[in-house]
Design a protein around this motif. Structure first.
Motif, PDB file in Angstrom:
ATOM      1  N   ASP A  72      -0.254   4.311   4.530  1.00  0.00           N
ATOM      2  CA  ASP A  72       0.447   5.345   5.259  1.00  0.00           C
ATOM      3  C   ASP A  72       0.128   5.127   6.733  1.00  0.00           C
ATOM      4  N   LYS A  73       1.075   4.587   7.462  1.00  0.00           N
ATOM      5  CA  LYS A  73       0.830   4.238   8.848  1.00  0.00           C
ATOM      6  C   LYS A  73       0.602   5.453   9.725  1.00  0.00           C
ATOM      7  N   ALA A  74       1.269   6.546   9.404  1.00  0.00           N
ATOM      8  CA  ALA A  74       1.110   7.763  10.193  1.00  0.00           C
ATOM      9  C   ALA A  74      -0.297   8.334  10.059  1.00  0.00           C
ATOM     10  N   LYS A  75      -0.870   8.216   8.859  1.00  0.00           N
ATOM     11  CA  LYS A  75      -2.192   8.767   8.604  1.00  0.00           C
ATOM     12  C   LYS A  75      -3.296   7.728   8.697  1.00  0.00           C
ATOM     13  N   ASN A  76      -2.929   6.483   8.912  1.00  0.00           N
ATOM     14  CA  ASN A  76      -3.917   5.397   8.952  1.00  0.00           C
ATOM     15  C   ASN A  76      -4.746   5.339   7.681  1.00  0.00           C
ATOM     16  N   THR A  77      -4.088   5.396   6.561  1.00  0.00           N
ATOM     17  CA  THR A  77      -4.788   5.338   5.287  1.00  0.00           C
ATOM     18  C   THR A  77      -4.229   4.220   4.412  1.00  0.00           C
ATOM     19  N   LEU A  78      -5.093   3.716   3.561  1.00  0.00           N
ATOM     20  CA  LEU A  78      -4.747   2.665   2.606  1.00  0.00           C
ATOM     21  C   LEU A  78      -5.116   3.167   1.226  1.00  0.00           C
ATOM     22  N   THR A  79      -4.287   2.882   0.253  1.00  0.00           N
ATOM     23  CA  THR A  79      -4.528   3.367  -1.103  1.00  0.00           C
ATOM     24  C   THR A  79      -4.411   2.215  -2.093  1.00  0.00           C
TER      25      THR A  79
END
Length: 125
Positions: A72-79
């Motif tokens: 999620d680029k907006a949240k700077n998260t990787l899952t």
């Protein structure tokens, strides 16, 4: 400076599923991000990677077909989501970040200068 913090590890029964998350802070624009894992007495193993564009995903042979990596680029998260877990999936899972990486180097741990502290995943049989 880039900081990567993993979450979501724990004890899972064989056949179950897990969802690991990685929160990134710092300058990760246009970076590759991914996951490696390391079991006791073994080398670090490539699990998955995804470029900033998220238009392609790469998977290690041992998890391909039962894993999904997303960011999620907006949240700077990787899952990372994995299904049909096996005891051999037991390992410490690391979130990683790297710069511009040629395709042939995506699966090499040395391509990623930034690593999280890791999160333990234990799959019981």
């Amino acid at each position: 400076q880039v900081h990567l913090i993993e979450s979501g590890g724990g004890l899972v029964q064989a056949g179950g599923s897990l969802r690991l998350s990685c929160a990134a802070s710092g300058r990760i624009f246009a970076w590759y991000m991914g996951w490696f894992r390391q079991a006791p007495g073994k080398k670090r193993e490539f699990v998955a990677a995804i470029p900033y564009s998220a238009d392609q995903q790469y998977y290690g042979d041992s998890v391909k077909g039962r894993s999904t990596v997303s960011r999620d680029k907006a949240k700077n998260t990787l899952t990372l989501e994995m299904d049909n877990l096996k005891p051999e999936d037991t390992a410490v899972y690391y979130c990683v970040g790297g710069g511009s990486i040629i395709e042939s180097a995506i699966r090499r741990p040395e391509s990623y200068p930034y690593w999280g502290q890791g999160t333990q995943v234990t799959v019981s049989s």
